[in-house]
Design a protein around this motif. Structure first.
Motif, short mmCIF file in Angstrom:
data_model
loop_
_atom_site.label_atom_id
_atom_site.label_comp_id
_atom_site.label_asym_id
_atom_site.label_seq_id
_atom_site.Cartn_x
_atom_site.Cartn_y
_atom_site.Cartn_z
N ALA A 159 0.81 -1.30 -0.16
CA ALA A 159 0.17 0.26 -0.06
C ALA A 159 0.98 1.16 0.02
O ALA A 159 0.57 2.23 -0.65
N THR A 160 1.96 1.25 0.73
CA THR A 160 2.84 2.27 0.65
C THR A 160 3.44 2.70 -0.62
O THR A 160 3.70 3.82 -0.92
N LEU A 161 3.80 1.59 -1.20
CA LEU A 161 4.59 1.46 -2.51
C LEU A 161 3.48 2.15 -3.56
O LEU A 161 3.97 2.92 -4.39
N LEU A 162 2.26 1.64 -3.43
CA LEU A 162 1.30 2.05 -4.33
C LEU A 162 0.99 3.63 -4.25
O LEU A 162 0.67 4.38 -5.08
N LEU A 163 0.93 4.09 -2.83
CA LEU A 163 0.86 5.54 -2.75
C LEU A 163 1.71 6.38 -3.25
O LEU A 163 1.62 7.36 -3.63
N MET A 164 2.95 5.55 -3.07
CA MET A 164 4.15 6.64 -3.51
C MET A 164 4.11 6.76 -5.01
O MET A 164 4.37 7.48 -5.88
N ILE A 165 3.69 5.56 -5.88
CA ILE A 165 3.71 5.50 -7.21
C ILE A 165 2.42 6.51 -7.37
O ILE A 165 2.69 7.32 -8.54
N MET A 166 1.30 6.68 -6.88
CA MET A 166 0.36 7.52 -7.16
C MET A 166 0.77 9.07 -6.97
O MET A 166 0.36 9.85 -7.95
N THR A 167 1.17 9.17 -5.96
CA THR A 167 1.89 10.49 -5.69
C THR A 167 2.93 11.04 -6.63
O THR A 167 2.80 12.06 -7.27
N PHE A 168 3.67 10.21 -7.08
CA PHE A 168 4.77 10.54 -8.12
C PHE A 168 4.16 11.03 -9.55
O PHE A 168 4.38 11.91 -9.99
N GLN A 169 3.05 10.16 -9.95
CA GLN A 169 2.41 10.31 -11.06
C GLN A 169 1.59 11.79 -11.10
O GLN A 169 1.71 12.48 -11.88
N MET A 170 1.14 11.88 -9.86
CA MET A 170 0.32 13.27 -9.79
C MET A 170 1.17 14.50 -9.83
O MET A 170 1.11 15.48 -10.43
N GLN A 171 2.53 14.31 -9.31
CA GLN A 171 3.52 15.55 -9.26
C GLN A 171 3.92 15.57 -10.75
O GLN A 171 4.33 16.61 -11.09
#
Length: 190
Positions: free
Chosen positions: A15-27
């Motif tokens: 879940a942490t990795l998935l949130l990091m990937i989503m945040t990176f995509q939005m940035q």
């Protein structure tokens, strides 16, 4: 029990990795939007300065030096030339070019108009995203002048304004300063 803790730990890490990937995509998406916005504004400013510089360069073709500039105010300029802007050619007819900021505001800010003989020149006649313009004029010796018969170059101070895509209540402003020479008048005088 240890299997349960291992599974729970794996879920938390995933879940942490998935949130990091989503945040990176939005940035990344926001960065691309900002770069596109900035690039389009810089391109617009470049086109405006090229258009104005080319228009000023044609001032005074075939006209006596002292008769070229008819209006030299801080917010508008008018000059004579035998150059036909609309046809991009020399003509035997005297033309009057008028550059001024239109007072009517739109969603794109005020409009800078370039007119030849009272008619707006297409496609370069309406320049958008302008908030303010100011002209300073110089004579042949490069000294400030207010006498329109002595004008040989103009310093143009432009303020561009565009609404920010991130905060519409706070428009973004960019200032540009350029100096354009009435090349034909300048060369005739010296």
């Amino acid at each position: 029990m240890s299997v349960m803790l291992d599974v729970l730990g794996s879920v938390v890490i995933a879940a942490t990795l998935l949130l990091m990937i989503m945040t990176f995509q939005m940035q990344m998406r926001e960065t691309v939007t900002r770069l596109h916005y900035t690039g389009s504004m810089i391109e617009h400013m470049d086109e405006v300065t090229t258009t104005l510089n080319n228009t000023f360069a044609m001032a005074g073709i075939g006209i006596p030096v002292s008769d070229v500039c008819t209006i030299a105010d801080t917010n508008r300029i008018e000059f004579k030339t035998l150059w036909d802007v609309a046809g991009d050619s020399l003509s035997s007819t005297l033309h009057v070019i008028h550059i001024a900021l239109d007072d009517s505001s739109s969603a794109q800010g005020k409009v800078l108009t370039i007119k030849q003989d009272g008619s707006v020149i297409q496609p370069l006649g309406y320049i958008m995203y302008i908030e303010r313009i100011r002209f300073n004029y110089f004579d042949l010796a490069d000294s400030l002048t207010t006498d329109s018969s002595e004008v040989r170059s103009a310093e143009v101070l432009l303020t561009f304004r565009r609404d920010s895509p991130w905060n519409p209540d706070q428009p973004l402003r960019s200032n540009i300063q350029m100096k354009s020479y009435f090349m034909n008048s300048y060369l005739q005088g010296g």
